[in-house]
Design an enzyme around this catalytic site. Structure first.
Site, PDB file in Angstrom:
ATOM      1  N   LYS A  42       0.910  -1.073   0.083  1.00  0.00           N
ATOM      2  CA  LYS A  42       0.040  -0.039  -0.288  1.00  0.00           C
ATOM      3  C   LYS A  42       0.895   1.156  -0.199  1.00  0.00           C
ATOM      4  O   LYS A  42       1.374   2.095   1.070  1.00  0.00           O
ATOM      5  CB  LYS A  42      -0.917   0.030   1.304  1.00  0.00           C
ATOM      6  CG  LYS A  42      -2.041   0.882   1.236  1.00  0.00           C
ATOM      7  CD  LYS A  42      -3.135   0.541   2.091  1.00  0.00           C
ATOM      8  CE  LYS A  42      -4.342   2.058   2.453  1.00  0.00           C
ATOM      9  NZ  LYS A  42      -4.929   2.089   1.099  1.00  0.00           N
TER      10      LYS A  42
HETATM   11  N1  PMP Z   1      -7.781  -1.976  -2.872  1.00  0.00           N
HETATM   12  C1  PMP Z   1      -7.177  -0.724  -2.913  1.00  0.00           C
HETATM   13  C2  PMP Z   1      -6.348  -0.417  -4.069  1.00  0.00           C
HETATM   14  C3  PMP Z   1      -7.127  -0.049  -1.575  1.00  0.00           C
HETATM   15  O1  PMP Z   1      -6.520   1.009  -1.474  1.00  0.00           O
HETATM   16  C4  PMP Z   1      -7.722  -0.615  -0.477  1.00  0.00           C
HETATM   17  C5  PMP Z   1      -8.081   0.287   0.798  1.00  0.00           C
HETATM   18  N2  PMP Z   1      -6.996  -0.031   1.517  1.00  0.00           N
HETATM   19  C6  PMP Z   1      -8.482  -1.835  -0.703  1.00  0.00           C
HETATM   20  C7  PMP Z   1      -8.442  -2.496  -1.883  1.00  0.00           C
HETATM   21  C8  PMP Z   1      -9.121  -2.521   0.566  1.00  0.00           C
HETATM   22  O2  PMP Z   1      -8.261  -2.705   1.573  1.00  0.00           O
HETATM   23  P1  PMP Z   1      -8.896  -2.883   3.030  1.00  0.00           P
HETATM   24  O3  PMP Z   1     -10.053  -3.625   3.044  1.00  0.00           O
HETATM   25  O4  PMP Z   1      -7.388  -3.448   3.626  1.00  0.00           O
HETATM   26  O5  PMP Z   1      -9.097  -1.573   3.420  1.00  0.00           O
END
Ligand code: PMP
Length: 310
Positions: free
Chosen positions: A157
């Site tokens: 991320k």
């Molecule tokens: N895909 C992307 C590109 C994201 O930025 C996020 C948000 N973090 C998610 C999926 C979902 O991830 P999470 O459930 O861990 O927030």
């Protein structure tokens, strides 16, 4: 923006308005940094619990590892700093944003400046709107592709990755839609700009596999668990698989949902002007939403270990 009182910065709390950085901060120029989005919820008994704290801390550390950033903080140090940040700001529920970034000093792509860590917490409601959670949103496939698995490291991320997501989001917002769906470089459905995606047709629930160009969403894993542990047990006709699918499979789906920490569980009622199912959240989406919100509020004992009480 509703703000918190204090931000944790490099090991100490500073006032929200004083948590500033130098304009020569390396990450500000080149985007090499790692961040998380975490939510704390008020539980049914009036306490506050951070949802899946340790999975988020682990992913933050994985992101830094993938990005070859030095990370001076252990798992426990980061987890404790996040708990302290929620505590000191006295929020019952909030969104938490840890950010690992390279400070200022040297310039240029080869510079290895010391890694800094900031943790902010602030109130943030439904990311795609309360109305969206209730009735579903309209989404459009973006002309911007999710990057190739060997271009951006999708399991990290990483700050700079979000430029493509922002381009996609702005493109579809200008066209009057609420969220963009991004395809991978082969044309298969990957994810939303900040959410993972699931589709249902004839009782078959599908989501792209982790090997695709997608973030390993914490909420994605929660939805998979809800599907496997509860939805499939309740409905013998329902199955689940992680597989690639195309945009026209979305058009003809009975149900589509996106999920993420910010977006929680948001139904999609239209993709590229094609109505999905009956044009309103379907029964599986509704049930996933119901269970999800019970879990984060501490009402599902079997998932109690996903909550860290502050
Ligand atoms: N895909 C992307 C590109 C994201 O930025 C996020 C948000 N973090 C998610 C999926 C979902 O991830 P999470 O459930 O861990 O927030």
């Amino acid at each position: 923006m509703l703000k918190g009182e204090k931000i944790w910065l490099d090991g100490e709390f500073v006032n929200w308005d004083e948590a500033t950085v130098h304009v020569m901060t390396h990450t500000l120029h080149y985007g090499l940094g790692a961040f998380e989005g975490i939510r704390a919820y008020e539980t049914h008994d009036g306490r506050t619990a951070i949802f899946r704290l340790h999975e988020h801390v682990r992913r933050l550390r994985d992101s830094a590892h993938i990005a070859l950033m030095d990370n001076p903080y252990s798992h426990d140090q980061v987890a404790n700093a996040i708990i302290e940040t929620v505590r000191i700001n006295h929020f019952k529920s909030c969104y938490i944003r840890p950010l690992l970034f390279l400070g200022h000093g040297a310039m240029g792509l080869g510079a290895v400046n010391p890694t800094r860590l900031a943790i902010a917490a602030f109130p943030w409601g439904a990311y795609l709107g309360e109305e969206g959670i209730q009735n579903g949103i309209r989404a459009k496939v973006s002309s911007f592709a999710r990057t190739h698995v060997n271009t951006n490291m999708s399991k990290g991320k990483i700050c700079g990755h979000y430029v493509t997501s922002i381009l996609a989001k702005r493109e579809v917002q200008k066209a009057g839609y609420e969220e963009a769906i991004m395809l991978d470089t082969h044309g298969f459905v990957a994810e939303g700009t900040g959410e993972n995606i699931f589709m249902v047709r004839d009782g078959m629930i599908k989501t792209p596999p982790l090997g695709a160009s997608i973030l390993a969403g914490v909420t994605r894993e929660v939805v998979v668990r809800i599907v496997r542990d509860i939805i499939m047990a309740e409905n013998p006709g329902v199955s689940f698989s992680e597989e690639l699918f195309s945009r026209d499979q979305l058009y003809t789906a009975d149900e589509v949902l996106v999920c993420g920490t910010a977006a929680e569980i948001t139904p999609i009622r239209e993709v590229d002007d094609r109505r999905i199912g009956l044009g309103k959240p379907g029964p599986i989406t509704r049930r996933v939403q119901e269970i999800f919100f019970r879990i984060v509020r501490g009402q599902e004992p079997r998932y109690q270990d996903w909550l860290t009480f502050v």
